[in-house]
Design a protein around this motif. Structure first.
Motif, mmCIF file in Angstrom:
data_model
loop_
_atom_site.group_PDB
_atom_site.id
_atom_site.type_symbol
_atom_site.label_atom_id
_atom_site.label_comp_id
_atom_site.label_asym_id
_atom_site.label_seq_id
_atom_site.Cartn_x
_atom_site.Cartn_y
_atom_site.Cartn_z
ATOM 1 N N LEU A 1 -54.261 -67.026 10.593
ATOM 2 C CA LEU A 1 -54.748 -66.200 11.698
ATOM 3 C C LEU A 1 -53.672 -65.234 12.174
ATOM 4 C CD1 LEU A 1 -56.776 -68.780 13.854
ATOM 5 C CD2 LEU A 1 -57.667 -66.958 12.393
ATOM 6 N N VAL A 2 -52.456 -65.721 12.324
ATOM 7 C CA VAL A 2 -51.364 -64.840 12.769
ATOM 8 C C VAL A 2 -51.052 -63.802 11.703
ATOM 9 C CG1 VAL A 2 -48.940 -64.780 13.432
ATOM 10 C CG2 VAL A 2 -50.415 -66.624 14.260
ATOM 11 N N GLU A 3 -51.036 -64.204 10.439
ATOM 12 C CA GLU A 3 -50.759 -63.258 9.364
ATOM 13 C C GLU A 3 -51.837 -62.179 9.286
ATOM 14 O OE1 GLU A 3 -49.696 -63.334 4.578
ATOM 15 O OE2 GLU A 3 -50.366 -65.147 5.629
ATOM 16 N N HIS A 4 -53.080 -62.571 9.467
ATOM 17 C CA HIS A 4 -54.173 -61.591 9.452
ATOM 18 C C HIS A 4 -54.038 -60.601 10.605
ATOM 19 C CE1 HIS A 4 -58.215 -60.120 8.514
ATOM 20 N NE2 HIS A 4 -58.451 -60.130 9.824
ATOM 21 N N PHE A 5 -53.662 -61.105 11.770
ATOM 22 C CA PHE A 5 -53.482 -60.229 12.930
ATOM 23 C C PHE A 5 -52.345 -59.229 12.702
ATOM 24 C CE2 PHE A 5 -51.305 -59.346 16.952
ATOM 25 C CZ PHE A 5 -52.340 -58.795 17.696
ATOM 26 N N LEU A 6 -51.240 -59.694 12.143
ATOM 27 C CA LEU A 6 -50.108 -58.806 11.897
ATOM 28 C C LEU A 6 -50.449 -57.738 10.866
ATOM 29 C CD1 LEU A 6 -47.183 -61.398 11.862
ATOM 30 C CD2 LEU A 6 -47.879 -59.881 13.726
ATOM 31 N N LYS A 7 -51.231 -58.097 9.848
ATOM 32 C CA LYS A 7 -51.638 -57.104 8.852
ATOM 33 C C LYS A 7 -52.545 -56.056 9.462
ATOM 34 C CE LYS A 7 -51.216 -59.966 4.693
ATOM 35 N NZ LYS A 7 -51.956 -60.591 3.553
ATOM 36 N N LYS A 8 -53.428 -56.496 10.357
ATOM 37 C CA LYS A 8 -54.322 -55.538 11.003
ATOM 38 C C LYS A 8 -53.557 -54.576 11.909
ATOM 39 C CE LYS A 8 -58.514 -56.462 9.598
ATOM 40 N NZ LYS A 8 -59.405 -55.421 9.010
ATOM 41 N N LYS A 9 -52.593 -55.101 12.630
ATOM 42 C CA LYS A 9 -51.810 -54.272 13.560
ATOM 43 C C LYS A 9 -50.691 -53.502 12.853
ATOM 44 C CE LYS A 9 -54.153 -55.476 17.166
ATOM 45 N NZ LYS A 9 -54.995 -54.500 17.876
ATOM 46 N N ARG A 10 -50.313 -53.924 11.644
ATOM 47 C CA ARG A 10 -49.278 -53.257 10.856
ATOM 48 C C ARG A 10 -47.952 -53.178 11.608
ATOM 49 N NH1 ARG A 10 -52.643 -48.152 8.151
ATOM 50 N NH2 ARG A 10 -54.220 -49.462 7.106
ATOM 51 N N TYR A 11 -47.509 -54.324 12.104
ATOM 52 C CA TYR A 11 -46.212 -54.372 12.767
ATOM 53 C C TYR A 11 -45.111 -54.320 11.714
ATOM 54 C CZ TYR A 11 -48.476 -55.645 17.158
ATOM 55 O OH TYR A 11 -49.243 -55.638 18.293
ATOM 56 N N HIS A 12 -44.163 -53.418 11.903
ATOM 57 C CA HIS A 12 -43.066 -53.292 10.933
ATOM 58 C C HIS A 12 -42.093 -54.463 11.033
ATOM 59 C CE1 HIS A 12 -44.299 -49.261 9.762
ATOM 60 N NE2 HIS A 12 -44.391 -48.937 11.043
ATOM 61 N N SER A 13 -42.000 -55.066 12.195
ATOM 62 C CA SER A 13 -41.047 -56.165 12.380
ATOM 63 C C SER A 13 -41.597 -57.508 11.911
ATOM 64 C CB SER A 13 -40.661 -56.268 13.862
ATOM 65 O OG SER A 13 -41.815 -56.474 14.658
ATOM 66 N N SER A 14 -42.782 -57.510 11.335
ATOM 67 C CA SER A 14 -43.370 -58.784 10.906
ATOM 68 C C SER A 14 -42.618 -59.406 9.738
ATOM 69 C CB SER A 14 -44.843 -58.582 10.515
ATOM 70 O OG SER A 14 -44.947 -57.660 9.435
ATOM 71 N N ASN A 15 -41.843 -58.602 9.009
ATOM 72 C CA ASN A 15 -41.085 -59.110 7.869
ATOM 73 C C ASN A 15 -39.734 -59.707 8.264
ATOM 74 O OD1 ASN A 15 -43.064 -58.346 6.005
ATOM 75 N ND2 ASN A 15 -42.238 -56.269 5.873
#
Length: 380
Positions: free
Chosen positions: A267-281
């Motif tokens: 769920l968190v990974e899907h949310f980050l992909k949708k929002k395209r946060y650059h700091s997610s990596n």
């Protein structure tokens, strides 16, 4: 275990004030006010006939059917959970998070997602995607709302609570479909929401603590399920040579340990992909070998069932052999007694004959022997 989302999203939601009362008794909660944009469903008693309304992109969630007493359902859920000796205050803190708006939004959308996925497969694929998008968004909002020091305490039981909420809602909304909500269906719900919220499917799933009491006892226990018991029949095990070979091959080695990449929950990974946060990596994945213990335990149970069956057969065979031995011993003793009686009679006859011979004269006995000899020669 819970990952810090502060690297990916700035800002947090302040926590509400917590009541510090010592004696806490949870009775009921008020459900979230649903938007009046959905007419009530009339005369819908089967889950297959459930009306799926389009997902409002601007809405926070898809409301549950109005026939569901949300407050009583949530109260039953928190009373079913095992808090491992935690205080009533800690239980109330957990319940405050669970009855929050975002948590109830997750439950509502998960309810409709499971209906589309499990009972209307392939008919509402677009809606499933939209519901999953909104579930991930509300879940992340709930994740931010829970204090960092309480994340383990809350989310450790959250997937179990969501599973119960979805099942209880379906159970009450569609009474004529209750036979379909079997133990296997409940297990699948637990595995699904555990995977969504933690990224890991638990090896052993137990739903025996699920109870839905609306005032007249547990209605779940009063409903007969159609799922098989899951226990392996002994006769089937003994007849299957392939199963025995698979047991020996699998149990000869240690349990498999597939490597999994742990980073974000789905769920968190899907949310980050949708929002395209650059700091997610910024958070690197963690490789961990997790033992697949459940399949091995099933094989052990099957092997144990075979051994029990063999022991039972061996006990029966030994008892049969013992009974045969006792019967043979009785027959042998009876035969010995008969032979002893015959010998005794023969001895008596010989003794009588000896006395008769002694009473007669010698020449008469000699004549008797000569006559016997002549008769034997005549016969030959």
């Amino acid at each position: 275990f819970w990952l810090k989302l502060s690297f990916s999203m700035a800002g947090t939601v302040p926590l509400p004030a917590v009541d510090t009362g010592r004696n806490v008794l949870i009775t009921a909660v008020e459900p979230v006010d649903d938007k009046p944009n959905k007419p009530p469903q009339l005369s819908v008693y089967r889950v297959e006939e459930a009306e799926i309304t389009p997902v409002d992109p601007e809405g926070t969630h898809s409301p549950l059917p109005q026939t569901i007493p949300t407050g009583k359902v949530l109260t039953n859920i928190v009373n079913n959970l095992d808090f491992e000796g935690w205080t009533d205050r800690a239980k109330k803190v957990w319940f405050d998070y669970f009855k929050s708006d975002h948590s109830q939004y997750v439950i509502s959308d998960a309810f409709w997602y499971c209906i589309c996925k499990d009972f209307k497969p392939g008919s509402h694929v677009d809606m499933e995607e939209k519901l999953y998008d909104r579930i991930s968004q509300n879940y992340v909002a709930l994740f931010q709302k829970v204090a960092y020091s309480r994340k383990d305490f809350f989310f450790r039981r959250y997937y179990d609570a969501i599973s119960q909420a979805v099942l209880f809602s379906m159970f009450l909304a569609y009474p004529k479909s209750r036979v379909k909500f079997t133990d296997e269906f409940r297990r699948d719900l637990m595995l699904r929401f555990a995977k969504w919220t933690t990224g890991i499917e638990p090896e052993f799933v137990d739903t025996s603590h699920w109870k839905l009491n609306l005032g007249g006892g547990d209605v779940l226990q009063s409903t007969q399920t159609t799922q098989a018991s899951g226990k392996l029949h002994l006769s089937e095990v003994t007849k299957s040579g392939a199963l025995m070979g698979r047991q020996r091959e699998s149990l000869a080695r240690r349990a498999p340990r597939p490597v999994q990449q742990l980073r974000y929950s789905p769920l968190v990974e899907h949310f980050l992909k949708k929002k395209r946060y650059h700091s997610s990596n910024l958070i690197q994945p963690l490789s961990m070998a997790l033992t697949s213990a459940e399949d091995r335990c099933k094989l052990m149970d099957e092997k144990h069932a075979v051994l029990v069956d063999r022991a039972t057969k061996a006990r029966h065979e030994s008892q049969e052999m013992l009974d045969k031995y006792v019967l043979f011993e009785k027959e042998l003793k009876a035969e010995e007694r008969d032979i002893a009686k015959k010998i005794q009679k023969a001895k008596k006859k010989l003794e009588i004959r000896r006395k008769e011979v002694l009473r007669l004269e010698a020449h008469e006995f000699a004549n008797y022997l000569v006559s016997l000899n002549l008769l034997q020669r005549a016969e030959t």
